[in-house]
Design an enzyme around this catalytic site. Structure first.
Site, mmCIF file in Angstrom:
data_model
loop_
_atom_site.group_PDB
_atom_site.id
_atom_site.type_symbol
_atom_site.label_atom_id
_atom_site.label_comp_id
_atom_site.label_asym_id
_atom_site.label_seq_id
_atom_site.Cartn_x
_atom_site.Cartn_y
_atom_site.Cartn_z
ATOM 1 N N GLU A 70 0.820 -1.076 -0.080
ATOM 2 C CA GLU A 70 -0.225 0.146 0.025
ATOM 3 C C GLU A 70 0.960 1.312 -0.003
ATOM 4 O OE1 GLU A 70 -2.846 0.288 -0.560
ATOM 5 O OE2 GLU A 70 -3.657 -1.701 -0.736
ATOM 6 N N TYR A 153 -6.937 6.364 4.231
ATOM 7 C CA TYR A 153 -6.946 5.370 2.912
ATOM 8 C C TYR A 153 -6.153 4.282 3.623
ATOM 9 C CZ TYR A 153 -5.835 2.472 -0.713
ATOM 10 O OH TYR A 153 -5.338 1.405 -1.623
ATOM 11 N N ASP A 171 -9.690 4.632 -3.038
ATOM 12 C CA ASP A 171 -8.438 5.289 -3.812
ATOM 13 C C ASP A 171 -9.170 6.059 -5.191
ATOM 14 O OD1 ASP A 171 -9.023 3.046 -5.550
ATOM 15 O OD2 ASP A 171 -6.888 2.770 -5.731
ATOM 16 N N CYS A 226 -12.244 0.498 -15.954
ATOM 17 C CA CYS A 226 -13.052 1.829 -15.808
ATOM 18 C C CYS A 226 -11.532 2.837 -15.454
ATOM 19 C CB CYS A 226 -13.787 1.755 -14.537
ATOM 20 S SG CYS A 226 -14.885 3.261 -14.725
ATOM 21 N N CYS A 233 -15.462 -0.075 -21.639
ATOM 22 C CA CYS A 233 -16.804 -0.410 -21.260
ATOM 23 C C CYS A 233 -17.571 -1.649 -21.743
ATOM 24 C CB CYS A 233 -17.825 0.890 -21.482
ATOM 25 S SG CYS A 233 -17.530 2.365 -20.977
ATOM 26 N N CYS A 236 -16.923 -4.363 -19.017
ATOM 27 C CA CYS A 236 -17.256 -3.784 -17.699
ATOM 28 C C CYS A 236 -18.649 -4.769 -17.299
ATOM 29 C CB CYS A 236 -17.771 -2.554 -17.691
ATOM 30 S SG CYS A 236 -18.133 -1.844 -15.955
ATOM 31 N N CYS A 242 -24.585 1.428 -15.380
ATOM 32 C CA CYS A 242 -23.535 2.721 -15.091
ATOM 33 C C CYS A 242 -24.405 3.987 -15.457
ATOM 34 C CB CYS A 242 -22.300 2.833 -15.945
ATOM 35 S SG CYS A 242 -21.269 4.069 -15.834
#
Length: 325
Positions: A70, A153, A171, A226, A233, A236, A242
């Site tokens: 991270e 975060y 994030d 995305c 798309c 997706c 969406c």
């Protein structure tokens, strides 16, 4: 990132999902009430099939491996992080191993990942974990948040991805997915807003295991499908729900999005100065640092900034080294 266990999936998605008002601070409270249940199942099932096999997602990585990843992944692509991550964990498999070293060694091992203050912060977190928690990364969210160098975060990400807890992990990738799928806009605001935090909490599955999986899945969807540019798309799993896609993909209307530059900036000069110090096992004379950049005012400013940030330690007689304390 991902949680170590599989979720229990929710029912089939509802193609009629309409929750775009949820991201607006000015929307009435009733309009901001939204359930993410129609999104959970398709996104998690997509993740189960398409998630990348990354070392910090494997059970053997443990909480320390998750935390290291991270820190390294902030503003840095996965392909650049992978070799440094592997070397770091081989050298410092536990927080106490890193804590026993000088902070300058963390900066040296950070290499060219960029934003090297992250190395000092990770070293500081390792010291605190060793001193306060017996060398084990705490599972309690408040204790994670109390560690030096750990923000909102990172604490949520470690608690979720390492310990399978229920937290909103926001994030850039997740924020973009939520902005498009729920908010109907191309990009989220430049900085995380209270409305985004409310939305992320509203979209969380109630079940802890599913929530942790959702956090990882929505992040991966933003990273692979995305994306900020050239979104896919057609690949997706929630394109039919969406809000941005259903609205015809309206263009971004917020503040201009400027790409970060590097060439000629103080960041580039700082990187060159640090490279000289990383490659030397002893103190370096100022004359050696002066050779890396032609412009003296900018070079001096960059060096002063490194000293102020604790990344470089000035010694007598014009010598410099990576920090020992």
């Amino acid at each position: 990132m991902t949680a170590p266990t599989k979720p229990s999936h929710h029912g089939p998605a509802d193609p009629g999902l309409r929750v775009s008002a949820a991201v607006s601070d000015s929307a009435p409270a009733a309009a901001r009430t939204v359930s993410g249940e129609p999104l959970h199942s398709p996104v998690i099932e997509w993740f189960d099939e398409h998630a990348r096999d990354l070392p910090w997602r494997r059970p053997e990585a443990g909480a320390w491996g998750v935390m290291v990843s991270e820190f390294m992944l902030q503003q840095t692509p996965v392909n650049r992080v992978l070799p440094v991550y592997e070397q770091w964990l081989a050298r410092w498999p536990r927080p106490a191993d890193l804590a026993a070293e000088a902070p300058g060694e963390a900066v040296r091992a950070w290499g060219r990942l960029g934003y090297p203050r992250r190395a000092l912060r990770l070293h500081g977190a390792a010291v605190a974990i060793t001193e306060r928690h017996g060398g084990d990364v705490p599972s309690d969210h408040a204790q994670l948040l109390a560690l030096p160098g750990i923000g909102e975060y990172t604490a949520a990400a470690v608690a979720s991805f390492a310990y399978g807890q229920r937290h909103a992990v926001l994030d850039t990738n997740v924020r973009r997915v939520f902005a498009r799928a729920v908010g109907g806009v191309q990009y989220p605001p430049n900085a995380t807003t209270a409305a985004e935090r409310r939305l992320a909490r509203a979209l969380l599955p109630e079940d802890e295991t599913t929530a942790a999986r959702w956090a990882a899945a929505s992040m991966e969807l933003g990273a692979l499908v995305c994306t900020a540019r050239n979104e896919s798309c057609h690949r997706c799993p929630i394109t039919a729900q969406c809000a941005w896609n259903l609205a015809g993909k309206p263009a971004h209307e917020g503040p201009p999005r400027r790409a970060q530059t590097y060439a000629g900036t103080d960041r580039q000069v700082r990187g060159r100065l640090l490279a000289v110090l990383r490659e030397s096992r002893g103190p370096v004379p100022r004359s050696a640092l002066e050779r890396v950049w032609h412009e003296p005012v900018q070079r001096a400013r960059a060096l002063d900034g490194l000293v102020a940030d604790g990344l470089v330690e000035p010694l007598a007689d014009g010598l410099y080294r990576l920090p020992l304390t």
